[in-house]
Design an enzyme around this catalytic site. Structure first.
Site, PDB file in Angstrom:
ATOM      1  N   ASP A  28       0.769  -0.967   0.022  1.00 26.23           N
ATOM      2  CA  ASP A  28       0.075   0.025  -0.093  1.00 26.23           C
ATOM      3  C   ASP A  28       0.702   1.236   0.106  1.00 26.23           C
ATOM      4  OD1 ASP A  28      -0.804   0.595   3.439  1.00 26.23           O
ATOM      5  OD2 ASP A  28       0.858  -0.418   2.687  1.00 26.23           O
ATOM      6  N   ASP A  33       6.729   1.253   1.987  1.00 22.89           N
ATOM      7  CA  ASP A  33       6.339   0.404   0.941  1.00 22.89           C
ATOM      8  C   ASP A  33       7.119   0.709  -0.195  1.00 22.89           C
ATOM      9  OD1 ASP A  33       3.667   1.021   2.462  1.00 22.89           O
ATOM     10  OD2 ASP A  33       3.485  -0.884   1.618  1.00 22.89           O
ATOM     11  N   ASN A  57      -2.255   2.981   3.336  1.00 19.95           N
ATOM     12  CA  ASN A  57      -1.846   4.333   3.672  1.00 19.95           C
ATOM     13  C   ASN A  57      -2.670   5.439   3.125  1.00 19.95           C
ATOM     14  OD1 ASN A  57       0.271   3.442   5.349  1.00 19.95           O
ATOM     15  ND2 ASN A  57       1.165   2.798   3.498  1.00 19.95           N
ATOM     16  N   THR A 142       2.900  -6.210   2.580  1.00 17.65           N
ATOM     17  CA  THR A 142       3.420  -4.952   3.460  1.00 17.65           C
ATOM     18  C   THR A 142       2.338  -3.864   3.650  1.00 17.65           C
ATOM     19  OG1 THR A 142       4.218  -3.779   1.669  1.00 17.65           O
ATOM     20  CG2 THR A 142       5.793  -5.138   2.733  1.00 17.65           C
ATOM     21  N   PHE A 183      -0.750  -0.869  12.481  1.00 17.61           N
ATOM     22  CA  PHE A 183      -1.743  -0.289  11.370  1.00 17.61           C
ATOM     23  C   PHE A 183      -2.186  -1.329  10.415  1.00 17.61           C
ATOM     24  CE2 PHE A 183      -3.637   3.077   8.607  1.00 17.61           C
ATOM     25  CZ  PHE A 183      -3.273   2.348   7.361  1.00 17.61           C
ATOM     26  N   ASN A 184      -1.492  -2.356   9.779  1.00 18.15           N
ATOM     27  CA  ASN A 184      -1.815  -2.932   8.823  1.00 18.15           C
ATOM     28  C   ASN A 184      -2.761  -4.111   9.312  1.00 18.15           C
ATOM     29  OD1 ASN A 184      -0.060  -1.982   6.922  1.00 18.15           O
ATOM     30  ND2 ASN A 184       1.532  -3.304   7.139  1.00 18.15           N
ATOM     31  N   HIS A 284       9.495   0.609   8.023  1.00 15.05           N
ATOM     32  CA  HIS A 284       8.862  -0.828   8.411  1.00 15.05           C
ATOM     33  C   HIS A 284       8.981  -1.980   7.401  1.00 15.05           C
ATOM     34  CE1 HIS A 284       6.990   1.075  12.003  1.00 15.05           C
ATOM     35  NE2 HIS A 284       6.653   2.031  11.310  1.00 15.05           N
ATOM     36  N   ASP A 285       8.494  -1.519   6.184  1.00 11.56           N
ATOM     37  CA  ASP A 285       8.179  -2.600   5.148  1.00 11.56           C
ATOM     38  C   ASP A 285       9.668  -3.198   4.587  1.00 11.56           C
ATOM     39  OD1 ASP A 285       5.258  -0.663   3.976  1.00 11.56           O
ATOM     40  OD2 ASP A 285       5.727  -2.213   5.514  1.00 11.56           O
TER      41      ASP A 285
HETATM   42  O1  RIB Z   1       2.603   0.151  10.894  1.00 18.85           O
HETATM   43  C1  RIB Z   1       3.511   0.185   9.552  1.00 18.85           C
HETATM   44  C2  RIB Z   1       2.674  -0.345   8.495  1.00 18.85           C
HETATM   45  O2  RIB Z   1       1.506   0.507   8.094  1.00 18.85           O
HETATM   46  C3  RIB Z   1       3.692  -0.188   7.319  1.00 18.85           C
HETATM   47  O3  RIB Z   1       3.453  -1.152   6.185  1.00 18.85           O
HETATM   48  C4  RIB Z   1       3.307   1.384   6.588  1.00 18.85           C
HETATM   49  O4  RIB Z   1       3.368   1.176   5.327  1.00 18.85           O
HETATM   50  C5  RIB Z   1       1.816   1.264   7.176  1.00 18.85           C
HETATM   51  O5  RIB Z   1       1.173   0.492   6.133  1.00 18.85           O
HETATM   52 CA    CA Z   2       2.765  -0.568   4.005  1.00 22.31          CA
END
Ligand code: RIB
Ligand code: CA
Length: 361
Positions: A28, A33, A57, A142, A183-184, A284-285
């Site tokens: 996303d 990403d 996102n 991701t 979040f994901n 993160h990703d």
């Molecule tokens: O919590 C971090 C995740 O949420 C990452 O994948 C970031 O791109 C958002 O999608």
């Molecule tokens: Ca992401």
């Protein structure tokens, strides 16, 4: 292939070596990403064979446009992109524009993509691509897991056809959108519950390790030597986290969005650099792709992971039981990361992307 073995010179535009691990990415984009896509394009041990997009996102239209633009910027316009779910399975759409900006790429302004997504739906591209090469493709997700959930419901044999399944998502400790949820997962808990219950082993690269992968001032200084890649994507992308401003004070401490004085590692990095000296933005990703490329950088433990979908305060929590008996374990959870080794690998990989060799204007 480890960082020290990465040879300099452009990666993209050359066929991946036969020994490369095929990777299919559902994402996303989103700043991190986008950084993960570039990593997959640059690493010689990875062969990115398909990208699917999901709302997360930012909107599906934006995540899809961003995926196309980043692939072309990285010199890989031939990688097919298919758009997927426009919203979570049941819950209302959530977005993180306050984090990733209206465009989804922070302050980065890439040329609009010349190409278009395939006419196939993401789920069909995913099922067809993996099904054509059973046992060969590592599936990486991701973003929210909506597309993956629909794919395993439509084609349950997907879980045995992938070579591996790795996600950036979840947390065995605390969340980042609530104290409990990342979040994901929080975006589509029902999809995540389906995915963790589908019968495959999920390698969960969660906040426990990804919040350590911070682009500090020192890291961003190294990115300045990466030509157009650093100038046009990496640095403006990082600079655009939270619009480049201090994050709102309401989020839980210890995260990229926490108030400066509450963030871990306060005082690291150069002041005035994007993300500030104490809240350097985490990528993160990229960690999920780095684990596929160089698993030795991470420590992982088997666990039983179940997703809370009904909790008033805990919805989206990845409830992680490291004491579960072996036969009950459905996940491999990343619990440690070699942060210096991670950045050496990432920056050496980025140096192989043609845009890094091009000083541009
Ligand atoms: O919590 C971090 C995740 O949420 C990452 O994948 C970031 O791109 C958002 O999608
Ligand atoms: Ca992401």
């Amino acid at each position: 292939v480890t960082a020290s073995q990465l040879s300099p010179g452009p990666a993209s535009g050359q066929p991946a070596p036969a020994s490369a691990q095929k990777v299919f990415l559902d994402c996303d984009p989103g700043i991190d990403d986008a950084f993960a896509i570039v990593f997959a394009c640059g690493h010689p041990g990875l062969d990115l064979c398909g990208v699917t997009t999901v709302a997360g996102n930012v909107s599906l239209a934006r995540t899809t446009a961003n995926a196309l633009a980043v692939l072309e910027f990285a010199g890989r316009p031939e990688v097919p992109v298919a758009a997927g779910s426009v919203r979570p399975l049941l819950r209302p759409p959530v977005e993180a524009r306050q984090v990733h900006g209206e465009s989804g790429l922070g302050g980065a302004r890439l040329p609009d993509a010349q190409g278009r997504p395939t006419d196939e739906h993401a789920i069909d591209l995913l099922i067809d691509t993996v099904g054509a090469s059973p046992g060969e493709i590592a599936l990486v997700a991701t973003g929210p897991l909506t597309n993956i959930a629909l794919a395993v419901r439509r084609h349950p044999r997907l879980v045995s056809q992938v070579a591996d399944f790795v996600i950036m998502g979840g947390s065995a400790s605390r969340g980042n959108v609530t104290p409990a949820a990342e979040f994901n997962i929080a975006s589509d808990p029902e999809a995540a519950a389906i995915v963790f219950g589908a019968g495959w082993r999920v390698t969960m690269v969660g906040l426990d390790v990804t919040r350590q992968a911070r682009a500090t001032g020192a890291v961003q200084e190294r990115m300045r030597g990466l030509g157009r890649l650093g100038r046009d994507l990496l640095l403006p992308g990082l600079g655009g986290y939270y619009g480049g401003e201090a994050a709102p004070a309401h989020v839980s401490p210890g995260d990229e969005a926490a108030p400066a004085h509450l963030r871990p590692g306060a005082g690291e990095g150069a002041p005035g650099v994007a993300g500030g000296a104490d809240g350097s933005p985490p990528v993160h990703d990229v960690c999920a792709l780095a684990l596929v490329a160089e698993p030795g950088l991470f420590g992982c433990l088997p666990a039983r992971v179940e997703v809370e979908t009904a909790g008033r305060l805990t919805s989206g929590m990845t409830v992680t039981d490291f004491r579960a008996p072996g036969e009950a374990c459905n996940a491999l959870v990343a619990t440690s990361i070699d942060v210096p080794g991670f950045w050496d690998l990432v920056l050496a990989t980025y140096a192989r992307v043609p845009a890094a060799q091009d000083p541009g204007r």
